[in-house]
Structures are given as structure tokens and as C-alpha cells.
Design an enzyme around this catalytic site. Structure first.
Site, short mmCIF file in Angstrom:
data_model
loop_
_atom_site.label_atom_id
_atom_site.label_comp_id
_atom_site.label_asym_id
_atom_site.label_seq_id
_atom_site.Cartn_x
_atom_site.Cartn_y
_atom_site.Cartn_z
N ARG A 20 10.96 5.71 1.82
CA ARG A 20 11.59 4.79 1.16
C ARG A 20 12.86 5.84 0.66
O ARG A 20 13.86 5.56 -0.25
CB ARG A 20 10.56 5.02 -0.17
N ARG B 280 16.13 1.65 -4.86
CA ARG B 280 16.41 1.20 -6.35
C ARG B 280 16.95 2.57 -6.62
O ARG B 280 17.76 2.93 -7.89
CB ARG B 280 15.50 0.65 -6.92
N ARG C 48 20.41 -5.97 -3.20
CA ARG C 48 19.53 -6.61 -3.49
C ARG C 48 19.58 -7.58 -4.51
O ARG C 48 19.22 -8.47 -4.20
CB ARG C 48 19.28 -5.11 -4.43
N ASP D 105 9.33 -4.65 5.22
CA ASP D 105 8.03 -3.84 4.22
C ASP D 105 6.66 -4.20 4.81
O ASP D 105 6.51 -4.86 5.64
CB ASP D 105 7.76 -4.26 2.76
N TYR E 85 -4.37 -4.58 0.08
CA TYR E 85 -3.12 -5.14 -0.57
C TYR E 85 -3.85 -7.25 -0.16
O TYR E 85 -3.67 -8.06 -0.91
CB TYR E 85 -2.07 -5.85 -0.43
#
Ligand code: CP3
Length: 346
Positions: free
Chosen positions: A26, A30, A39, A76, A152
Site C-alpha cells: 500500500r 491516502r 483520487r 485492487d 469478500y
């Protein structure tokens, strides 16, 4: 071939150099103001993943600041279920939401038909990155491992207890295995296309490997990973594959033996001396600074980094975190970390 000149790829072939290579899971994200700006421009996270120009830009952002030894494709793990036709959204502050798949009947909603078409922008990003990254930087492709992807897909998002996915796996292992098989096949197709397009190494993220009891770990973590590694190696014997079965604990060694991966990424909890003696004697190791030590910074971080480099640095080792960079990480601390690693062992 540029291969041997890249510190990261050299290390994956089992060689040591004057210092270990580093990159961070990562590393784009952010915590960087320039990421947040792109973004916002993209509108949504998924739009960012599927915009080759913007995805290329955010992949490069951390390299400009910190000159990591490897870039990881910006995408992702959940683009795979999305490309199989499962509805996916990322809600701000809440993470991913998917329309859950919980029965054999639900599997009929999935299809390979538009798979590569949906993922074409990701391949286009790889193509752009090949020439956009510095010559000494390696390009990593990735996918989630089948078990983590399944959590998920079945839960419909993030979960703390894994009740739905485990209930299906325990009550109907044959039915659940059909989902795992489908993800295995899709992942082989997806990673083969990434390799064809130009990634130089692969990481398999099994973020939730650590929540399964041993028999289920063997069946749903080790076995599907072995099948992916075997299939990729058949057509691409040179491609290095890093496995990250986060939280595997006492099963890390069995994971190494059972899957055939080339390098092992360790989570934050793995004791360094045990890793050096039991795992690093078999294959290159990657890890495992606590991401929150990167938030803390200063001497607690410096001491932990030194300990990791001292214990794992002398043998083939890639410095990384034990999990992804968290949002509240001060960017200056990442600069301090890069400096600590680049100046080692002096
Ligand atoms: O820099 C990189 O490492 C490359 C890009 C990357 C992302 N996700 C970008 C991302 C990679 C390799 C991942 C892997 C990933 N995605 C994993 C495995 C690693 C891990 O962290 O355990 C998992 C489980 C996911 C699924 C996922 N994606 C979740 C649970 C979330 C929401 C949580 C969050 O941090 O928001 C995402 C979103 C996501 N993936 C973001 C980024 C930069 C943040 C989304 C945003 O910018 O709005």
C-alpha cells in the site's frame, strides 16, 4: 535482460547485496496528499483503478518521493470478482461492498465472459508502467489469494468474524470448493495476462489466511495457492512469486513447503530469529515492520528497523511492512524509513 541489475529481482533469486531492497505494501494511497488529489479527480476508487493514466500516476507517486526498489501496480484485489460479474462498490470510509455469493446457485451469477475485457485497463496500466518507472525499479503485479477473495465475495465486504464464509466452507466443502476453483482459474488467467504484459514479479495477498484452523488452512489456503503457483510456473518458469499468508503463525513453514512460492512475506507478529532460522534458510523473506511503528516514527521505529535489518539483512531479504501502510502515516516518516534502509549497514 535488465533482470540482474534490479536489486529487488536479484534478491528474489537468492542473492544478497550491499543493502536489502525495499518497497511497502500500500505504498500508493491516502497517506499521500498527491494520491488524494488524483483520487478526487477520478471520482471513485474503481474509476481510478480502471483509468490507465491515473493508475500509472498514483503508482509512480511514492517512487518520486522515496525511490523504492519496486513499484506495485495500482489496482485492487477485488477487481477479480468485479470482472467475474459480481457487483462491487467502495463506500467512503466503509470499504468494499459486494452482492454476496453464498450458495452453489449464486455461482451461476458469475461468468468469465467479459473477464479480460473488464480488466483490459489494468493491463494497459502495466504496459505504461514498463516504460514509466525508473530503470532500477522492478514492477510487481498481484492478486488476492482465493481464500481472501472468497471472504469478500461471500461476506459481501469486510468482516470480523467470517461467519458466512466459514459456515459455507464447513457445511458444504464441495460447494464452497467450486467457488475456490473458479477463483483459482480466474486468478491464473489474470496473473498470466499481467506477466505477458510485463510485470516482473507477483505477490499473492492472502490477508485472511490466519483465521482458519489447520485442516481448512491446508484445503483453502495451501492447496489453491499451490495450483496457482504450479500453473504460472508451467508457462513462466522464471517469474518470482511472493506469498503473503498473513497471520499463518505456526503454519508459515507448511505454506512454504506446500505451495512452491519463491519468497515469503511475513506479518508483523512473526519473531525475527525464528524467521531467520526456520524460514530464511529455505527462501528469501520479506517484511515485517509494524505499520503503526511507521505512524509512530522516531526512535521506536528506528530501533525496530535496525533489529529487522540486523537479523534478516545478512541473508536474502526484502524490507517491507507486516501489512499495508495506514492512512494516518506521516509521509516524512516514510522518508526517514527509506533513509534508514538505504544507509544500512553504516
Ligand atoms: O500500493 C499498493 O499496495 C497497490 C495497490 C493496492 C490496493 N489494495 C489499493 C487500495 C493493493 C496491492 C491492495 C490489496 C488489497 N485490497 C488487499 C490485500 C492487502 C491488505 O491490505 O490486506 C485487500 C484485503 C484489499 C481489499 C480492499 N481494498 C479493502 C478492504 C479496501 C478498503 C479499506 C481501505 O483501506 O479503504 C480497499 C480499498 C483500497 N485499495 C484503497 C487503496 C489505495 C483505498 C481506497 C480509496 O482510495 O478510497
Amino acid at each position: 535482460m535488465t533482470f540482474p541489475n534490479k536489486l529487488f529481482l536479484r534478491t528474489l533469486t537468492g542473492k544478497t547485496s550491499s543493502r536489502p531492497p525495499f518497497w511497502l505494501m500500500r505504498q500508493a494511497g491516502r497517506y499521500l496528499p498527491e494520491y488524494r488529489a488524483v483520487r478526487t479527480q477520478a471520482g471513485s476508487f474503481l474509476a481510478l483503478c480502471f483509468d490507465p493514466a491515473l493508475a500509472t500516476e498514483v503508482t509512480l507517486q511514492p517512487l518520486r518521493r522515496y525511490d523504492m526498489d519496486a513499484a506495485i501496480l495500482f489496482s485492487d484485489i477485488l477487481v477479480v470478482p468485479h470482472a467475474l460479474g459480481q457487483k462491487l462498490d467502495y463506500l467512503d470510509g466503509e470499504g468494499p461492498r459486494l452482492e454476496p455469493i453464498r450458495t452453489t446457485q449464486d455461482l451461476l451469477r458469475l461468468s468469465q465472459e467479459r473477464f479480460h475485457q473488464t480488466l483490459a485497463p489494468v493491463y494497459e496500466t502495466i504496459d505504461r508502467l514498463k516504460t514509466a518507472i525508473p530503470a532500477h525499479t522492478a514492477l510487481i503485479g498481484f492478486a488476492g489469494s482465493p481464500w481472501t477473495i472468497a471472504t469478500y465475495m461471500v461476506e459481501g465486504g469486510a468482516t470480523k468474524e467470517f461467519v458466512e464464509v466459514k459456515r459455507w466452507a464447513y457445511r458444504d466443502p464441495a460447494g464452497f470448493s467450486a467457488l475456490i476453483d473458479l477463483i483459482v482459474d480466474a486468478t491464473i488467467d489474470y496473473l498470466s495476462a499481467q506477466i505477458r504484459t510485463g510485470v516482473e514479479a507477483i505477490q499473492l495477498f492472502d490477508s485472511w489466511a490466519g483465521v482458519l484452523p489447520e485442516p481448512a488452512f491446508r484445503r483453502f489456503v495451501i492447496e489453491p495457492t499451490r495450483r496457482i503457483v504450479t500453473a504460472l510456473k508451467t508457462h513462466n518458469p522464471e517469474i518470482p512469486i511472493i506469498g503473503f499468508p498473513r497471520g499463518a503463525g505456526l503454519l508459515y513453514l507448511d505454506y512454504v513447503r506446500g505451495t512452491g512460492i519463491d519468497a515469503l512475506a511475513l506479518d508483523t507478529t512473526v519473531p525475527l530469529i525464528w524467521a531467520a532460522r526456520t524460514l530464511q534458510t529455505r527462501l528469501p523473506i520479506q517484511g515485517n515492520l509494524d505499520p503503526v511503528l511507521l505512524v509512530a516514527g522516531g526512535s521506536p521505529m528506528a530501533e525496530a528497523v535496525h533489529e529487522i535489518l540486523h537479523t534478516l539483512g545478512p541473508k536474502p531479504f526484502i524490507f517491507n511492512l507486516g501489512h499495508g501502510v495506514v492512512q494516518s502515516t506521516p509521509p516524512e516518516h516514510v522518508a526517514d524509513l527509506a533513509e534508514l534502509i538505504k544507509s544500512w549497514p553504516h
